[in-house]
Design an enzyme around this catalytic site. Structure first.
Site, PDB file in Angstrom:
ATOM      1  N   LYS A 261       0.832  -1.198   0.000  1.00  0.00           N
ATOM      2  CA  LYS A 261       0.000   0.000   0.000  1.00  0.00           C
ATOM      3  C   LYS A 261       0.874   1.258   0.000  1.00  0.00           C
ATOM      4  O   LYS A 261       2.036   1.212   0.441  1.00  0.00           O
ATOM      5  CB  LYS A 261      -0.882   0.034   1.260  1.00  0.00           C
ATOM      6  CG  LYS A 261      -1.949  -1.029   1.341  1.00  0.00           C
ATOM      7  CD  LYS A 261      -2.700  -0.919   2.668  1.00  0.00           C
ATOM      8  CE  LYS A 261      -3.751  -1.987   2.817  1.00  0.00           C
ATOM      9  NZ  LYS A 261      -4.907  -1.781   1.915  1.00  0.00           N
ATOM     10  N   ARG A 335     -10.610 -11.222   1.415  1.00  0.00           N
ATOM     11  CA  ARG A 335     -11.469 -12.254   0.818  1.00  0.00           C
ATOM     12  C   ARG A 335     -10.810 -13.625   0.858  1.00  0.00           C
ATOM     13  O   ARG A 335     -11.499 -14.645   0.855  1.00  0.00           O
ATOM     14  CB  ARG A 335     -11.834 -11.845  -0.610  1.00  0.00           C
ATOM     15  CG  ARG A 335     -10.669 -11.757  -1.566  1.00  0.00           C
ATOM     16  CD  ARG A 335     -10.955 -10.910  -2.780  1.00  0.00           C
ATOM     17  NE  ARG A 335     -11.097  -9.504  -2.449  1.00  0.00           N
ATOM     18  CZ  ARG A 335     -11.370  -8.541  -3.321  1.00  0.00           C
ATOM     19  NH1 ARG A 335     -11.537  -8.840  -4.605  1.00  0.00           N
ATOM     20  NH2 ARG A 335     -11.485  -7.292  -2.940  1.00  0.00           N
TER      21      ARG A 335
END
Length: 526
Positions: A261, A335
């Site tokens: 990130k 996920r």
């Protein structure tokens, strides 16, 4: 006057726009004292707007400091009564704390549950790691006046709902070095230890390996902190009754892994276990209320960090259900851990309803903004309605999003695996993530075969099962008697930037209270 007001050094009172005190306060405070308060409000140019505070001093017969808080106009509904009491109690209690009060009596105003809930939420402080001299002192609150219970909610239930959310806040606000997967499980176990009918099970990496949770385990490979799988059972219902299942994302720090990130605001990624915090805290509230319902909670816990051991873009992993997943983006990690947790929970415990909660996608923030709604994707109109009503009552609200197989195409565009973990499109990211998760709920998708020894008989059986699933896949869960599933993407409400009413800057602990309310309604005989 009742409640021995001389024992308190602060009193919160509610007042409407016309200067009149709440009905509960009017019954307890002499008329001549009410007139003095009304006059002081006029002198201070109070408008009586919701949450507007005026602190008054030295009124005879009352505590030395009084926070008179605006309630606006008379409430128009029970939900309005709840929220007016929440906002006013929180605003008044904080104002008196800032004035040095330590033992505060709270007017129940328009709703007992709302008043205790608001005051407890509003007084929360994320300062436990500060030196003692820099921490705000704990405040004791007691109720002033009484109201007839509405919908079974009382002063005591409000305390429980708020304590649960504050526990979720504590977990999510903690810096990542003070809330590793191990520390998270220890905190939850300690917090739940004195509750009856609760069992906490902490699973180690070896257990996950035996269960072939390759998707979950792939995310934590880059960290030296061991991954954990937290499992909690509350057996408040009848033995053999199907449970409500709650699954929470538990990434205690998310750097993005190899798909790193940007550094700006990366510290906020300590809250990437906000879903795990919410479901664990909701279980506390459910058990504390002693609801007659069975509940199972699972939280896959890990850190997502880059290293020489970390999963790489392009790697293919095998999930517990036998499906293969190409990892295109290691920052789409939530996920992956939820995939195995959902399959394990749904296939092992066969719940009637399964709700997962996760700080899953930035796309949800783009869609719904911040501070207001969590997005809900569900295959059940009734479960959605339960969530909708609960969110309205708690004012921790939801907005329904599409759980549609149209979005599955984007998640199956891999040349080397059954699925890919991130869509190549920059649009509809929350929707593609949701449909990906649904593929791992037992009974809502076909089983995978990777790594399994498949016989001709197995193939024939699987074809029949797949045909059944295909025939019901687009129908509402309640119509075809299949598991009711809801995915809650709470990315837009995981934190807030300022103190306002009963919201405190930092991790919000949402949607803990709404999940408790869903469970309460499910446990209440129709």
């Amino acid at each position: 006057m009742s409640n021995k007001l001389s024992d308190f050094d602060g009193l919160v009172l509610g007042a409407y726009k016309d200067g009149s005190l709440s009905d509960t306060a009017s019954k307890e405070i002499p008329t001549n004292v009410q007139e003095i308060i009304k006059q002081q409000l006029q002198y201070s140019s109070s408008k009586g707007g919701l949450g507007e505070v005026r602190v008054l001093y030295g009124i005879e017969g009352l505590p030395s400091k009084i926070a008179v808080v605006g309630l606006g106009t008379k409430p128009e509904s029970p939900k309005d009564s709840l929220n007016k009491a929440r906002v006013a109690a929180a605003s008044g209690a904080r104002a008196l704390r800032d004035q040095g009060s330590k033992n505060i009596s709270i007017d129940v105003m328009t709703d007992e549950h709302g008043a205790s809930e608001g005051a407890t939420l509003g007084l929360y402080q994320p300062d436990r790691l500060k030196s003692i001299q820099n921490q705000k002192e704990a405040i004791k609150i007691s109720k002033f006046g009484s109201l007839v219970s509405v919908q079974g909610l009382t002063w005591e239930t409000g305390l429980i709902y708020a304590e649960a959310q504050n526990f979720a806040r504590l977990l999510a606000n903690s810096p990542a070095n003070h809330m590793t997967p191990t520390i998270f499980t220890e905190n939850v176990e300690a917090y739940l230890q004195n509750l009856s009918k609760v069992e906490v099970i902490i699973r180690e990496k070896e257990w996950a390996e035996e269960k072939k949770m390759g998707s979950f385990l792939s995310v934590g490979r880059g960290s030296d902190e061991p991954s954990k799988f937290l499992e909690i059972h509350y057996k408040g219902g009848k033995e053999g009754d199907k449970p409500l299942a709650l699954v929470g994302k538990g990434v205690t720090f998310d750097s993005g892994g190899i798909s790193l990130k940007p550094p700006a605001n990366m510290s906020a990624m300590k809250i990437d276990m906000g879903g795990g915090a919410a479901v664990s805290a909701a279980l506390y509230g459910i058990a504390k209320l002693e609801l007659p319902i069975n509940v199972v909670v699972t939280v896959p816990l890990c850190e997502n960090l880059p290293s020489g051991h970390a999963t790489k873009p392009g790697d293919v992993i095998i999930a517990m259900n036998g499906k293969s997943i190409e990892v295109d983006n290691t920052d789409a990690e939530g996920r992956l851990i939820l995939a195995d947790a959902l399959y394990y929970t749904s296939s092992t415990f066969k719940p009637h309803s399964l709700i997962d909660i996760a700080t899953l996608t930035g796309a949800m923030v783009v869609a719904l903004g911040t501070d207001k709604y969590s997005g809900v994707f569900s295959n059940s109109d009734k479960l959605w309605e339960d969530l909708l009503e609960a969110g309205k009552l708690t004012n921790d609200q939801f907005w329904r999003m599409p759980l549609d197989d149209f979005y599955k195409k984007a998640m199956t565009k891999s040349d080397v695996a059954d699925y890919i973990n991130a869509s190549s499109s920059k649009y509809g990211g929350a929707c593609t993530a949701a449909i990906f998760l649904k593929e791992f709920v037992y009974g809502l998708s076909d089983e995978g075969t990777v790594g399994k020894n498949i016989t001709s008989a197995d193939k024939e059986k699987k074809e029949k099962e797949d045909n059944v699933i295909e025939n019901i896949i687009d129908k509402d869960a309640d119509e075809v008697n299949k598991i009711r599933y809801a995915h809650i993407d709470m990315a837009g409400v995981m934190d807030t930037g300022e103190d306002s009413g009963y919201n405190v800057k930092g991790a919000t602990g949402r949607p803990t209270r709404s999940i408790i309310e869903v469970a309460r309604k499910l446990a209440t005989p129709k």
